[in-house]
Structures are given as structure tokens and as C-alpha cells.
Design a protein around this motif. Structure first.
Motif, PDB file in Angstrom:
ATOM      1  N   ARG A 157      22.226  -9.476  38.026  1.00 44.62           N
ATOM      2  CA  ARG A 157      21.220 -10.536  37.936  1.00 44.62           C
ATOM      3  C   ARG A 157      21.840 -11.780  37.326  1.00 44.62           C
ATOM      4  O   ARG A 157      22.800 -11.694  36.572  1.00 44.62           O
ATOM      5  CB  ARG A 157      20.008 -10.071  37.109  1.00 44.62           C
ATOM      6  CG  ARG A 157      19.102  -9.132  37.884  1.00 44.62           C
ATOM      7  CD  ARG A 157      17.724  -8.977  37.241  1.00 44.62           C
ATOM      8  NE  ARG A 157      17.722  -7.971  36.189  1.00 44.62           N
ATOM      9  CZ  ARG A 157      17.222  -8.173  34.985  1.00 44.62           C
ATOM     10  NH1 ARG A 157      16.744  -9.364  34.645  1.00 44.62           N
ATOM     11  NH2 ARG A 157      17.226  -7.214  34.083  1.00 44.62           N
ATOM     12  N   ASP A 158      21.244 -12.916  37.647  1.00 43.80           N
ATOM     13  CA  ASP A 158      21.755 -14.216  37.206  1.00 43.80           C
ATOM     14  C   ASP A 158      21.198 -14.515  35.816  1.00 43.80           C
ATOM     15  O   ASP A 158      20.278 -15.317  35.647  1.00 43.80           O
ATOM     16  CB  ASP A 158      21.324 -15.281  38.221  1.00 43.80           C
ATOM     17  CG  ASP A 158      22.016 -16.618  38.004  1.00 43.80           C
ATOM     18  OD1 ASP A 158      22.707 -16.766  36.977  1.00 43.80           O
ATOM     19  OD2 ASP A 158      21.867 -17.513  38.853  1.00 43.80           O
ATOM     20  N   ILE A 159      21.774 -13.841  34.805  1.00 49.25           N
ATOM     21  CA  ILE A 159      21.285 -13.948  33.434  1.00 49.25           C
ATOM     22  C   ILE A 159      22.469 -14.165  32.487  1.00 49.25           C
ATOM     23  O   ILE A 159      23.618 -13.867  32.841  1.00 49.25           O
ATOM     24  CB  ILE A 159      20.494 -12.695  33.016  1.00 49.25           C
ATOM     25  CG1 ILE A 159      21.331 -11.424  33.215  1.00 49.25           C
ATOM     26  CG2 ILE A 159      19.180 -12.602  33.782  1.00 49.25           C
ATOM     27  CD1 ILE A 159      20.641 -10.146  32.780  1.00 49.25           C
ATOM     28  N   PRO A 160      22.225 -14.671  31.279  1.00 52.63           N
ATOM     29  CA  PRO A 160      23.328 -15.025  30.371  1.00 52.63           C
ATOM     30  C   PRO A 160      24.326 -13.901  30.103  1.00 52.63           C
ATOM     31  O   PRO A 160      25.532 -14.141  30.067  1.00 52.63           O
ATOM     32  CB  PRO A 160      22.599 -15.441  29.086  1.00 52.63           C
ATOM     33  CG  PRO A 160      21.302 -15.984  29.565  1.00 52.63           C
ATOM     34  CD  PRO A 160      20.919 -15.119  30.727  1.00 52.63           C
ATOM     35  N   VAL A 161      23.845 -12.673  29.895  1.00 54.82           N
ATOM     36  CA  VAL A 161      24.780 -11.606  29.557  1.00 54.82           C
ATOM     37  C   VAL A 161      25.751 -11.330  30.700  1.00 54.82           C
ATOM     38  O   VAL A 161      26.911 -10.965  30.480  1.00 54.82           O
ATOM     39  CB  VAL A 161      24.031 -10.314  29.144  1.00 54.82           C
ATOM     40  CG1 VAL A 161      23.290  -9.684  30.316  1.00 54.82           C
ATOM     41  CG2 VAL A 161      24.988  -9.312  28.508  1.00 54.82           C
ATOM     42  N   ILE A 162      25.333 -11.539  31.945  1.00 58.92           N
ATOM     43  CA  ILE A 162      26.235 -11.326  33.088  1.00 58.92           C
ATOM     44  C   ILE A 162      27.171 -12.519  33.241  1.00 58.92           C
ATOM     45  O   ILE A 162      28.331 -12.364  33.643  1.00 58.92           O
ATOM     46  CB  ILE A 162      25.438 -11.056  34.376  1.00 58.92           C
ATOM     47  CG1 ILE A 162      24.488  -9.860  34.164  1.00 58.92           C
ATOM     48  CG2 ILE A 162      26.376 -10.761  35.538  1.00 58.92           C
ATOM     49  CD1 ILE A 162      25.187  -8.573  33.731  1.00 58.92           C
ATOM     50  N   HIS A 163      26.702 -13.705  32.892  1.00 57.12           N
ATOM     51  CA  HIS A 163      27.601 -14.869  32.872  1.00 57.12           C
ATOM     52  C   HIS A 163      28.712 -14.676  31.839  1.00 57.12           C
ATOM     53  O   HIS A 163      29.797 -15.239  31.980  1.00 57.12           O
ATOM     54  CB  HIS A 163      26.811 -16.148  32.557  1.00 57.12           C
ATOM     55  CG  HIS A 163      25.952 -16.619  33.689  1.00 57.12           C
ATOM     56  ND1 HIS A 163      26.465 -17.229  34.811  1.00 57.12           N
ATOM     57  CD2 HIS A 163      24.615 -16.549  33.878  1.00 57.12           C
ATOM     58  CE1 HIS A 163      25.485 -17.525  35.639  1.00 57.12           C
ATOM     59  NE2 HIS A 163      24.355 -17.112  35.108  1.00 57.12           N
ATOM     60  N   ARG A 164      28.421 -13.909  30.818  1.00 53.06           N
ATOM     61  CA  ARG A 164      29.425 -13.609  29.795  1.00 53.06           C
ATOM     62  C   ARG A 164      30.634 -12.902  30.432  1.00 53.06           C
ATOM     63  O   ARG A 164      31.785 -13.225  30.131  1.00 53.06           O
ATOM     64  CB  ARG A 164      28.776 -12.716  28.729  1.00 53.06           C
ATOM     65  CG  ARG A 164      29.417 -12.733  27.392  1.00 53.06           C
ATOM     66  CD  ARG A 164      28.504 -12.129  26.341  1.00 53.06           C
ATOM     67  NE  ARG A 164      28.276 -10.703  26.507  1.00 53.06           N
ATOM     68  CZ  ARG A 164      27.473  -9.980  25.750  1.00 53.06           C
ATOM     69  NH1 ARG A 164      26.796 -10.551  24.774  1.00 53.06           N
ATOM     70  NH2 ARG A 164      27.324  -8.682  25.934  1.00 53.06           N
ATOM     71  N   PHE A 165      30.369 -11.968  31.324  1.00 54.85           N
ATOM     72  CA  PHE A 165      31.432 -11.286  32.055  1.00 54.85           C
ATOM     73  C   PHE A 165      32.170 -12.277  32.970  1.00 54.85           C
ATOM     74  O   PHE A 165      33.397 -12.299  33.030  1.00 54.85           O
ATOM     75  CB  PHE A 165      30.869 -10.166  32.935  1.00 54.85           C
ATOM     76  CG  PHE A 165      30.374  -8.952  32.225  1.00 54.85           C
ATOM     77  CD1 PHE A 165      31.152  -7.799  32.167  1.00 54.85           C
ATOM     78  CD2 PHE A 165      29.117  -8.921  31.654  1.00 54.85           C
ATOM     79  CE1 PHE A 165      30.689  -6.654  31.543  1.00 54.85           C
ATOM     80  CE2 PHE A 165      28.646  -7.780  31.030  1.00 54.85           C
ATOM     81  CZ  PHE A 165      29.426  -6.637  30.974  1.00 54.85           C
ATOM     82  N   PHE A 166      31.373 -13.053  33.715  1.00 53.24           N
ATOM     83  CA  PHE A 166      31.990 -13.953  34.692  1.00 53.24           C
ATOM     84  C   PHE A 166      32.909 -14.964  34.030  1.00 53.24           C
ATOM     85  O   PHE A 166      34.029 -15.215  34.507  1.00 53.24           O
ATOM     86  CB  PHE A 166      30.940 -14.697  35.519  1.00 53.24           C
ATOM     87  CG  PHE A 166      31.568 -15.701  36.455  1.00 53.24           C
ATOM     88  CD1 PHE A 166      32.251 -15.276  37.584  1.00 53.24           C
ATOM     89  CD2 PHE A 166      31.538 -17.056  36.170  1.00 53.24           C
ATOM     90  CE1 PHE A 166      32.886 -16.184  38.432  1.00 53.24           C
ATOM     91  CE2 PHE A 166      32.166 -17.969  37.004  1.00 53.24           C
ATOM     92  CZ  PHE A 166      32.839 -17.533  38.143  1.00 53.24           C
ATOM     93  N   ASN A 167      32.465 -15.578  32.934  1.00 57.12           N
ATOM     94  CA  ASN A 167      33.298 -16.584  32.277  1.00 57.12           C
ATOM     95  C   ASN A 167      34.612 -15.996  31.782  1.00 57.12           C
ATOM     96  O   ASN A 167      35.666 -16.630  31.881  1.00 57.12           O
ATOM     97  CB  ASN A 167      32.534 -17.221  31.110  1.00 57.12           C
ATOM     98  CG  ASN A 167      31.760 -18.453  31.538  1.00 57.12           C
ATOM     99  OD1 ASN A 167      31.312 -18.542  32.677  1.00 57.12           O
ATOM    100  ND2 ASN A 167      31.585 -19.396  30.651  1.00 57.12           N
ATOM    101  N   GLY A 168      34.553 -14.770  31.220  1.00 58.17           N
ATOM    102  CA  GLY A 168      35.780 -14.111  30.775  1.00 58.17           C
ATOM    103  C   GLY A 168      36.716 -13.825  31.937  1.00 58.17           C
ATOM    104  O   GLY A 168      37.932 -14.042  31.847  1.00 58.17           O
TER     105      GLY A 168
END
Length: 345
Positions: A157-168
Motif C-alpha cells: 500500500r502507498d503508505i509512509p511505512v512502505i515508503h520507508r523501505f522504498f527510500n532505503g
């Protein structure tokens, strides 16, 4: 006769002590994140940590599996009402439900895994595996393994915790290979393997030959698509290398089993202290890139060397992998050394 009676009395006393010990076993209720047990990922890893706690510490535990995110609060409250020594939850989706449950039961000990930096409540211990640091390492592997110069990411899902993975992932990939193209997609679900496969096939059509699945059960479809297209997938949370040997390049393992075990242990040894969020990164052994016989030889020696070198720099503090949740929304760069943030999808 007196000795015989004494022996009976001692035996009875011993039995009483054993009964008291058995009754005093720490009781834990684990309320799962979306997807429940059998996800070969996040929930299953936490369950393994509880099994170890049962073996090592003598605890007893039950697993409660909410049917939907909307059922999480009632599940937590129901568990608290049964006076477990610890009610353990997981995922960003459970933060608000747990705040409500913790307020309703201020004397109940709660734990929650996979949250942000802010404490939840005075009676809640939070624990975070620094998935952004683990994603950084597998991003290096993806970029240096890719033959097309394009790699991908499938989030649940397009949520902050998943963006955490993507940015890393993005940060590691760009540090290893600045000209790498990193594609980002979100399936909208953590429980839909068919969607995971569909999104991955679209990424492969866009020339992405290594795709990182951060989508719980949906990730099974990412691995299936990689196998059918002879590309690579990267697993998440647990070691998923064995799900498709030769296809799963590596897995970004979040040692949430260790986090769960540590929270339970704090209850059994009396050191539990709420109002804190503990973080477990590369330095603490909270995240890792899984290497075993199932992916042996898939990652080159040169790539492994680079992964080790950059990992050492993260541990020393020379490199600071950006945590999406802590970033200033207006900032145009992220991390140390600074790097331009990825453009919007």
C-alpha cells in the motif's frame, strides 16, 4: 513413620511450588497484522519469536487474527480484558487502535512492532527494525546485479511505512550505481498475490529485471512473476530465498522475531518499561540481507564486497540511510552523504 510423613509433606510442598510456577507462566496474546499467520513474512516471523520465548522462557501465548484492519481495536481490547501479562501487536495500522486500547487499560502491558519513532503510550513498548537500512543493502545488490539498468519496487500500500523501505532501497541502489533507474509501484493490497504478479509483469515489461516485493502475501505474486520471466525478485521480512531458489536474489529480513522475543523477555524478567520505542538496525542485528544455499552464486563477489563495505559505513555512522518518516517533507535531499530525493511517482 515420622520420616514417611515428612517425605509426604515435602512432596506435597514441592507439588504446590510446581503448581504455583505453572500458574505463574507469563501469558501473551499476539494480535497479528493484516494477512495473519501463513504469510511467510512479517506475522510468521513474530510467531517464531514467540515460539522461542515459549521454549526459552516458559511463556504461554495465543494468536488472535483480526479479519480486517477495522477489527484490530476490538481484538486488542478483548485480549486486554482477559488480563494477559502482555498484549503484543504489530504494524502501522495498529498504532491508533493500540492507543485506544492502552488508554482503556492503563495497567495492561502492551507491545507493538513496526512503528515510527514516537512512543505510543506510557504502558506500550514499541520496537522498530530499521527496514530502511536493510532495504539499503538489498538496493545495492539489485543495482549491481541488474543487466538492464532498471530495477523495481512493488509495495503493498502507498503508505509512509512502505515508503520507508522504498527510500532505503533507492538510496542504496543509487549509491552503488548512480545511473540506475528505479521504478516504484503500489498494488493497493497486502493480501493479493494476483495483483503482485500483475504489477511485476508490468515492471518487467518496462525493463526492470530485479523487483523488491514489500507487500506481505501480495509478494508471492512478485516472486511468481519473476520465476516465469526469468528475472529476479527480492523477498522481505522473513528469508524467502527458498520459495523460489535461483529466482529470489536475496531477502531483506526484518528480525521481528528478535524484537518480539525481547519485548516478552522484558515482561518475564521485570524490566518492561513503557513509553519507549526501541530501534534495531544493521548495528544491532535487526535487519539483514539473507544469504544461503538457495541464492548462492546469484550475487557476484564484487557486489558482496560492496555490500559489506557500505554496511560497515552505516554501522560506523559514516553513512546515514534516510528514514522516510523522519524526513522534512520540504527537503529536496536525504541521507548522509546527501542525495536528491526520488521524484514523485
Amino acid at each position: 513413620m515420622r520420616l514417611f510423613k515428612t517425605a509426604i509433606l515435602c512432596a506435597a510442598l514441592s507439588l504446590g511450588v510446581l503448581t504455583t510456577i505453572a500458574e505463574a507462566a507469563t501469558r501473551v496474546a499476539f494480535v497479528t497484522a493484516e494477512g495473519g499467520l501463513g504469510d511467510h513474512s512479517f506475522n510468521d516471523m513474530i510467531n517464531e519469536g514467540l515460539k522461542k520465548a515459549k521454549s526459552d522462557l516458559g511463556i504461554e501465548f495465543v494468536v488472535i487474527q483480526p479479519r480486517a484492519v477495522s477489527d484490530m481495536q476490538s481484538s486488542l481490547i478483548r485480549a486486554a480484558g482477559q488480563k494477559f501479562d502482555l498484549v503484543l501487536g504489530a504494524s502501522f495500522d495498529m498504532i491508533e487502535p493500540m492507543k485506544a486500547a492502552a488508554a482503556a487499560f492503563p495497567d495492561q502491558k502492551f507491545g507493538i512492532i513496526d512503528v515510527g519513532s514516537d512512543p505510543i503510550a506510557p504502558n506500550v513498548v514499541g520496537a522498530v527494525a530499521k527496514d530502511w537500512e536493510g532495504s539499503f543493502i538489498v538496493g545495492i545488490a539489485a543495482a549491481m546485479t541488474s543487466k538492464t539498468g532498471t530495477i523495481g519496487f512493488v509495495g503493498g500500500r502507498d503508505i509512509p511505512v512502505i515508503h520507508r523501505f522504498f527510500n532505503g532501497y533507492y538510496y542504496g541502489a543509487k549509491m552503488a550505481k548512480p545511473d540506475i533507474n528505479v521504478l516504484e509501484r503500489y498494488s493497493g493490497s497486502f493480501t493479493d498475490p494476483a495483483a503482485g504478479k500483475e504489477y511485476t509483469l508490468a515492471l518487467v515489461s518496462a525493463k526492470s529485471d530485479v523487483n523488491f516485493a514489500v507487500a506481505n502475501l501480495t509478494g508471492a505474486g512478485v516472486i511468481d512473476a519473476a520465476k516465469s520471466t526469468k528475472t529476479f525478485a527480492i523477498g522481505v521480512d522473513s528469508n524467502q530465498n527458498g520459495r523460489a531458489p535461483g529466482t529470489v536474489l536475496t531477502s531483506m529480513v526484518k528480525r521481528v522475531d528478535v524484537l518480539a522475543y525481547d519485548i516478552v523477555k522484558s515482561v518475564t524478567d521485570g524490566s518492561f518499561k513503557g513509553g519507549v520505542n526501541k530501534q534495531y538496525g544493521l548495528k544491532e542485528g535487526g535487519v539483514e540481507a539473507a544469504m544461503d544455499d538457495n541464492n548462492k552464486g546469484l550475487i557476484s563477489e564484487a557486489t558482496l564486497k560492496t555490500m559489506d563495505e557500505l554496511k560497515a559505513k552505516v554501522i560506523s555512522g559514516e553513512i546515514v540511510v534516510p528514514n522516510y518518516i523522519d524526513l522534512d517533507p520540504s527537503a529536496k535531499q536525504m541521507g548522509t552523504p546527501p542525495m536528491d530525493r526520488p521524484s514523485e511517482k
